[in-house]
Write an enzyme that holds these catalytic residues in place. Sequence first.
Site, PDB file in Angstrom:
ATOM      1  N   ASP A  64      -8.056   1.468   6.910  1.00  0.00           N
ATOM      2  CA  ASP A  64      -7.811   1.727   5.490  1.00  0.00           C
ATOM      3  C   ASP A  64      -7.054   0.570   4.848  1.00  0.00           C
ATOM      4  O   ASP A  64      -7.364   0.140   3.731  1.00  0.00           O
ATOM      5  CB  ASP A  64      -7.019   3.026   5.311  1.00  0.00           C
ATOM      6  CG  ASP A  64      -7.905   4.262   5.413  1.00  0.00           C
ATOM      7  OD1 ASP A  64      -9.137   4.112   5.266  1.00  0.00           O
ATOM      8  OD2 ASP A  64      -7.379   5.360   5.652  1.00  0.00           O
ATOM      9  N   GLU A 101       0.830  -1.201   0.000  1.00  0.00           N
ATOM     10  CA  GLU A 101       0.000   0.000   0.000  1.00  0.00           C
ATOM     11  C   GLU A 101       0.870   1.258   0.000  1.00  0.00           C
ATOM     12  O   GLU A 101       1.516   1.584   0.994  1.00  0.00           O
ATOM     13  CB  GLU A 101      -0.901  -0.004   1.247  1.00  0.00           C
ATOM     14  CG  GLU A 101      -1.717   1.259   1.429  1.00  0.00           C
ATOM     15  CD  GLU A 101      -2.419   1.305   2.777  1.00  0.00           C
ATOM     16  OE1 GLU A 101      -3.000   2.353   3.081  1.00  0.00           O
ATOM     17  OE2 GLU A 101      -2.372   0.300   3.513  1.00  0.00           O
ATOM     18  N   ASP A 161      -1.224  -1.459   5.526  1.00  0.00           N
ATOM     19  CA  ASP A 161      -1.154  -0.938   6.887  1.00  0.00           C
ATOM     20  C   ASP A 161      -2.100  -1.712   7.797  1.00  0.00           C
ATOM     21  O   ASP A 161      -3.164  -2.185   7.356  1.00  0.00           O
ATOM     22  CB  ASP A 161      -1.536   0.541   6.919  1.00  0.00           C
ATOM     23  CG  ASP A 161      -0.493   1.429   6.242  1.00  0.00           C
ATOM     24  OD1 ASP A 161       0.623   0.930   6.001  1.00  0.00           O
ATOM     25  OD2 ASP A 161      -0.804   2.598   5.956  1.00  0.00           O
ATOM     26  N   ASP A 163      -4.370  -0.917   9.755  1.00  0.00           N
ATOM     27  CA  ASP A 163      -5.477  -0.082  10.203  1.00  0.00           C
ATOM     28  C   ASP A 163      -6.673  -0.328   9.297  1.00  0.00           C
ATOM     29  O   ASP A 163      -6.630  -1.179   8.398  1.00  0.00           O
ATOM     30  CB  ASP A 163      -5.075   1.398  10.212  1.00  0.00           C
ATOM     31  CG  ASP A 163      -4.582   1.889   8.848  1.00  0.00           C
ATOM     32  OD1 ASP A 163      -4.860   1.219   7.838  1.00  0.00           O
ATOM     33  OD2 ASP A 163      -3.915   2.940   8.798  1.00  0.00           O
TER      34      ASP A 163
END
Length: 641
Positions: free
Chosen positions: A505, A428, A501, A503
């Site tokens: 997102d 990402e 990541d 998280d």
Amino acid sequence: MTRDYTGRDIEVLEGLDPVRKHPGMYIGGTGKTGLHHLLWEIVDNAVDEAANGFATRIDVVLHEKATGVTVTDNGRGIPVDEHPEKKIPTLEVILTTLHAGGKFNRNQYVTSGGLHGVGASVVNALSRRMVATVKRDGTTYQQEYARGEPQTGLKDLKTRTPGTGTSIYFEPDPDIFGSVRFNAARIRDQLEIKTYINRGLRIVFNNQVNHEVSDFHHEGGIEEYLQTLIRRASSKSVHPGVFTILQDAMVDGCRIEIALQWTEAVKENLNSYVNGIPTRSGGTHEQGLKDAVREAVSAYLNTHGLIPRGLKISSDDIREGLYAVINMFMVDPQFQGQTKEKLNNPPARSLVMSAVRTELEHFLNTYPTSSEAICNRVIQAAQARHASRAAAQSARKKSRPVRRLNLPGKLADCSSSEASEVELFIVEGDSAGGSAKQGRDRKFQAVLPLRGKVLNTEQAAADKIQKNGELANVVQALGCGISTALDLSKLRYHKVILLMDADSDGHHIASLMLTFFFRHMRPLIDAGHVFVAQPPLYRLQAGKETYWALDDVEKGRITRKLRARNRRMNIDVQRFKGLGEMMPQTLKETTLDPKRRHLIQIVVEHPDLAEQTVVELFGKDAAPRYRFVMDNARLAEGLDV
């Protein structure tokens, strides 16, 4: 200098200690699959009561916080009298002793899914709390446990209630499992399947998280289940009628139930069970079914001279588009491992083969309309395979075998050209891509950065997908083509690893990529090539010791353990905002190095549930997503918004 090796170095684990020390040996792991395996152990005990004629109904309650479950059956009730050898209540023996149970004695259970006598005791060992309630002899008994240890004696509640049965409430131990939250949709799907596999059984699922009650009862059995699978996959059958074998009596210690039908789908879909237990890795019974289908269809084709001259038909051609459900009831099944995912009994293959081949040949000869449609389906599959192979050979002759032709500019490729030993990280963002490129092993690890959120391919038209630059880069890098043109023999990397990541997102981007692979490059998943990396979200520094936590739950567990060791210990916690924040060496140590990293391999255990999930979460209709968010909003904690 070598330290003396003596008897003091030999550790003897007593009671249920082996289970708590090595839970993966008993439930396959401590992730979501292992967590739910605890529930299946208890449910399968109740199903065994029903399958042997002692129960007709099972109630499963997922409690409000989704961290505890109660399973109740109206069977005979676990014995509570004093065990003749242990001199304690038999209920306590069963729930605290490995290899203790009534299923070794065929006078009580002719067939059962739980054979090792470890299921209930393993669940007890891995639960911070368990409460067993038994109705027998006109009264109710109860005993409580914590982490496998009795907390009370057997209590007579002095409650005079009609009927008999067993109720088990348990809460998995958060010190064992990273996240103790059951998935209601997963439970619901599996419970319904059990009512298909066990014709006549009724299971009521009370989901107290969203206050929904589901009542499952399918008199149609596996034939109804087969039609449900075909309908959910939006497939269309190519012939009328379902071929079924429903044996009523045990033959050589076995009884077989089979339903199958050919469809227009491009893949086969075999669902196998033994005594109601899903055998996701197949086994001898599934192989026997494949043998029988191959032999019966081949015999019909050859006998009637239906094979075109020069056309060779393979087993894959015969099974293309075949949907099948097989449930084999056995007196003494031998599974591979405690998780029972593969049947190992050698005689099962020949028993299924002989039973199915004769009946399927009779079906083909009796119903000419169906047999003609099936044979046409098989011949078309073989012709398409031959045409595809011829086209591929022609293309190879016209082009030079240059491995790095037309590769995307952002791809940092590896030096090795041996596909079986190399891996591609799809990362990402350029920032994370830069760290990954510096931290990787250039010999066998390649890195391809993505820019922003990728396209939601579940909603996009085919031409829009083809024109999308980020997805085009992924397809070019992999080199194996897409959709009907996909050829795994051209895949350039053995492992395709999504590195996003840790998280919300990052999880969203990973889900979008998995949707793309599921819809347009499904063979990658089915062949075991797709993985998701698990980078840490936190680094915890306690003195000279460093710990890595994947999420808040694991951070809390590590913190509790450190505090238990030293309450005044200073713990420095660093939260990574993204992979780009990590130093290349840190990313290598935690996420890239094969010796230390954690990867999740993507598998499709239940195709119908996977199909439903993709459609609901990423399809054009927003209503299912809204219901999902509203039903699970209370479970969301610490979202990055």
